[in-house]
Design a protein around this motif. Structure first.
Motif, mmCIF file in Angstrom:
data_model
loop_
_atom_site.group_PDB
_atom_site.id
_atom_site.type_symbol
_atom_site.label_atom_id
_atom_site.label_comp_id
_atom_site.label_asym_id
_atom_site.label_seq_id
_atom_site.Cartn_x
_atom_site.Cartn_y
_atom_site.Cartn_z
ATOM 1 N N GLY A 26 43.568 7.272 -20.073
ATOM 2 C CA GLY A 26 43.434 5.899 -19.593
ATOM 3 C C GLY A 26 44.347 4.898 -20.267
ATOM 4 O O GLY A 26 44.171 3.700 -20.094
ATOM 5 N N VAL A 27 45.316 5.375 -21.039
ATOM 6 C CA VAL A 27 46.257 4.475 -21.710
ATOM 7 C C VAL A 27 47.567 4.526 -20.924
ATOM 8 O O VAL A 27 48.225 5.560 -20.871
ATOM 9 C CB VAL A 27 46.492 4.890 -23.180
ATOM 10 C CG1 VAL A 27 47.444 3.932 -23.864
ATOM 11 C CG2 VAL A 27 45.158 4.944 -23.930
ATOM 12 N N GLU A 28 47.904 3.409 -20.282
ATOM 13 C CA GLU A 28 49.068 3.360 -19.403
ATOM 14 C C GLU A 28 50.238 2.669 -20.100
ATOM 15 O O GLU A 28 50.196 1.468 -20.348
ATOM 16 C CB GLU A 28 48.711 2.625 -18.105
ATOM 17 C CG GLU A 28 47.584 3.292 -17.322
ATOM 18 C CD GLU A 28 47.929 4.682 -16.817
ATOM 19 O OE1 GLU A 28 49.112 4.929 -16.486
ATOM 20 O OE2 GLU A 28 47.016 5.529 -16.780
ATOM 21 N N PHE A 29 51.258 3.445 -20.404
ATOM 22 C CA PHE A 29 52.447 2.923 -21.068
ATOM 23 C C PHE A 29 53.502 2.512 -20.053
ATOM 24 O O PHE A 29 53.619 3.120 -18.993
ATOM 25 C CB PHE A 29 53.049 3.986 -21.996
ATOM 26 C CG PHE A 29 52.277 4.181 -23.261
ATOM 27 C CD1 PHE A 29 52.533 3.392 -24.365
ATOM 28 C CD2 PHE A 29 51.291 5.149 -23.352
ATOM 29 C CE1 PHE A 29 51.813 3.551 -25.539
ATOM 30 C CE2 PHE A 29 50.569 5.327 -24.516
ATOM 31 C CZ PHE A 29 50.838 4.523 -25.609
ATOM 32 N N THR A 30 54.275 1.500 -20.423
ATOM 33 C CA THR A 30 55.415 1.060 -19.628
ATOM 34 C C THR A 30 56.668 1.267 -20.460
ATOM 35 O O THR A 30 56.754 0.788 -21.593
ATOM 36 C CB THR A 30 55.276 -0.438 -19.264
ATOM 37 O OG1 THR A 30 54.057 -0.620 -18.542
ATOM 38 C CG2 THR A 30 56.458 -0.907 -18.437
ATOM 39 N N VAL A 31 57.632 1.984 -19.891
ATOM 40 C CA VAL A 31 58.899 2.211 -20.582
ATOM 41 C C VAL A 31 59.694 0.914 -20.573
ATOM 42 O O VAL A 31 59.774 0.221 -19.561
ATOM 43 C CB VAL A 31 59.698 3.346 -19.910
ATOM 44 C CG1 VAL A 31 61.080 3.499 -20.537
ATOM 45 C CG2 VAL A 31 58.929 4.659 -20.006
ATOM 46 N N ASP A 32 60.262 0.588 -21.709
ATOM 47 C CA ASP A 32 61.100 -0.603 -21.848
ATOM 48 C C ASP A 32 62.396 -0.369 -21.069
ATOM 49 O O ASP A 32 63.118 0.584 -21.350
ATOM 50 C CB ASP A 32 61.408 -0.837 -23.327
ATOM 51 C CG ASP A 32 62.139 -2.134 -23.599
ATOM 52 O OD1 ASP A 32 62.999 -2.531 -22.787
ATOM 53 O OD2 ASP A 32 61.861 -2.742 -24.644
ATOM 54 N N THR A 34 65.188 -1.803 -21.212
ATOM 55 C CA THR A 34 66.365 -1.932 -22.065
ATOM 56 C C THR A 34 66.518 -0.740 -23.000
ATOM 57 O O THR A 34 67.637 -0.350 -23.334
ATOM 58 C CB THR A 34 66.272 -3.226 -22.896
ATOM 59 O OG1 THR A 34 66.025 -4.316 -22.014
ATOM 60 C CG2 THR A 34 67.551 -3.489 -23.663
ATOM 61 N N TYR A 35 65.408 -0.168 -23.424
ATOM 62 C CA TYR A 35 65.402 0.960 -24.364
ATOM 63 C C TYR A 35 64.527 2.074 -23.783
ATOM 64 O O TYR A 35 63.319 2.103 -24.018
ATOM 65 C CB TYR A 35 64.864 0.537 -25.728
ATOM 66 C CG TYR A 35 65.619 -0.607 -26.355
ATOM 67 C CD1 TYR A 35 66.864 -0.386 -26.942
ATOM 68 C CD2 TYR A 35 65.107 -1.899 -26.334
ATOM 69 C CE1 TYR A 35 67.586 -1.433 -27.498
ATOM 70 C CE2 TYR A 35 65.818 -2.951 -26.891
ATOM 71 C CZ TYR A 35 67.055 -2.717 -27.472
ATOM 72 O OH TYR A 35 67.754 -3.747 -28.017
ATOM 73 N N PRO A 36 65.095 3.004 -23.017
ATOM 74 C CA PRO A 36 64.282 4.034 -22.357
ATOM 75 C C PRO A 36 63.578 4.993 -23.313
ATOM 76 O O PRO A 36 62.726 5.761 -22.882
ATOM 77 C CB PRO A 36 65.286 4.768 -21.465
ATOM 78 C CG PRO A 36 66.623 4.455 -22.031
ATOM 79 C CD PRO A 36 66.510 3.116 -22.710
ATOM 80 N N ASP A 37 63.902 4.945 -24.598
ATOM 81 C CA ASP A 37 63.222 5.773 -25.590
ATOM 82 C C ASP A 37 62.076 5.023 -26.263
ATOM 83 O O ASP A 37 61.582 5.440 -27.312
ATOM 84 C CB ASP A 37 64.221 6.251 -26.666
ATOM 85 C CG ASP A 37 65.187 7.289 -26.136
ATOM 86 O OD1 ASP A 37 64.780 8.084 -25.260
ATOM 87 O OD2 ASP A 37 66.348 7.322 -26.582
ATOM 88 N N HIS A 38 61.640 3.923 -25.654
ATOM 89 C CA HIS A 38 60.560 3.088 -26.200
ATOM 90 C C HIS A 38 59.631 2.678 -25.049
ATOM 91 O O HIS A 38 60.083 2.292 -23.979
ATOM 92 C CB HIS A 38 61.143 1.842 -26.865
ATOM 93 C CG HIS A 38 60.110 0.860 -27.330
ATOM 94 N ND1 HIS A 38 59.420 1.031 -28.512
ATOM 95 C CD2 HIS A 38 59.657 -0.275 -26.768
ATOM 96 C CE1 HIS A 38 58.571 0.019 -28.662
ATOM 97 N NE2 HIS A 38 58.705 -0.783 -27.615
ATOM 98 N N ALA A 39 58.322 2.801 -25.282
ATOM 99 C CA ALA A 39 57.329 2.376 -24.297
ATOM 100 C C ALA A 39 56.206 1.655 -25.028
ATOM 101 O O ALA A 39 55.965 1.896 -26.212
ATOM 102 C CB ALA A 39 56.778 3.584 -23.532
ATOM 103 N N GLY A 40 55.520 0.768 -24.326
ATOM 104 C CA GLY A 40 54.424 0.020 -24.940
ATOM 105 C C GLY A 40 53.239 -0.116 -24.021
ATOM 106 O O GLY A 40 53.337 0.068 -22.800
ATOM 107 N N CYS A 41 52.101 -0.448 -24.629
ATOM 108 C CA CYS A 41 50.856 -0.645 -23.898
ATOM 109 C C CYS A 41 49.997 -1.636 -24.670
ATOM 110 O O CYS A 41 49.782 -1.464 -25.873
ATOM 111 C CB CYS A 41 50.121 0.686 -23.767
ATOM 112 S SG CYS A 41 48.483 0.540 -23.034
ATOM 113 N N ASP A 42 49.531 -2.673 -23.996
ATOM 114 C CA ASP A 42 48.599 -3.625 -24.605
ATOM 115 C C ASP A 42 47.180 -3.217 -24.236
ATOM 116 O O ASP A 42 46.834 -3.133 -23.056
ATOM 117 C CB ASP A 42 48.886 -5.045 -24.116
ATOM 118 C CG ASP A 42 50.194 -5.578 -24.654
ATOM 119 O OD1 ASP A 42 50.466 -5.371 -25.844
ATOM 120 O OD2 ASP A 42 50.950 -6.204 -23.877
ATOM 121 N N LEU A 43 46.365 -2.949 -25.233
ATOM 122 C CA LEU A 43 44.980 -2.559 -25.001
ATOM 123 C C LEU A 43 44.098 -3.798 -24.862
ATOM 124 O O LEU A 43 44.440 -4.869 -25.377
ATOM 125 C CB LEU A 43 44.491 -1.681 -26.152
ATOM 126 C CG LEU A 43 45.271 -0.381 -26.358
ATOM 127 C CD1 LEU A 43 44.705 0.395 -27.540
ATOM 128 C CD2 LEU A 43 45.256 0.472 -25.102
#
Length: 133
Positions: A26-32, A34-43
């Protein structure tokens, strides 16, 4: 002066495999973009979780970075609302080929508990409170 813990960074070898694994929890990350080797998710609780590839993490360290060896040093714990959900998620994850290190069991501290490894060997605990007797 007090610091505020507001982000956790998980270093991964394959960002798409990590995104797929954590998506099952249930944790959905979005790839940046600008930097395809970095993704983030705000809980919802305000914590920001990041995934960085080993390549990206190494580029952010002036002395480089190398993968630690040995057993998992960190564990992320995912809470479920019922013990049966722990069993079901454990079965789903191990059925998808992820390594189970502790089958579901009724822990002495009053929780149904299980542990699997994410694609990079990080410990992932699954737990739910047991019904009061």
């Amino acid at each position: 002066m007090n610091a505020t813990l507001n982000s956790i960074d998980i270093v991964v070898s394959d960002i798409q495999a990590a995104i797929a694994f954590y998506g099952r929890l249930g944790v959905e990350f979005t790839v940046d973009p600008t930097y395809p080797d970095h993704a983030g998710c705000d809980l919802p609780n305000g914590l920001h979780v990041m995934l960085d590839t080993e390549k990206f993490r190494g580029s952010t360290q002036t002395n480089g970075w190398s993968r630690p060896t040995g057993d998992p040093r960190n564990f992320l714990a995912f809470q479920f609302s019922a013990p049966a959900e722990v069993d079901a998620k454990y079965a789903e994850l191990t059925g998808a080929g992820h390594t189970g290190v502790q089958e579901p069991w009724d822990a002495f501290w009053g929780m149904r508990y299980a542990t699997v490894l994410d694609p990079d060997g990080n410990g992932i605990d699954l737990y739910a409170s047991l019904p009061a007797e």
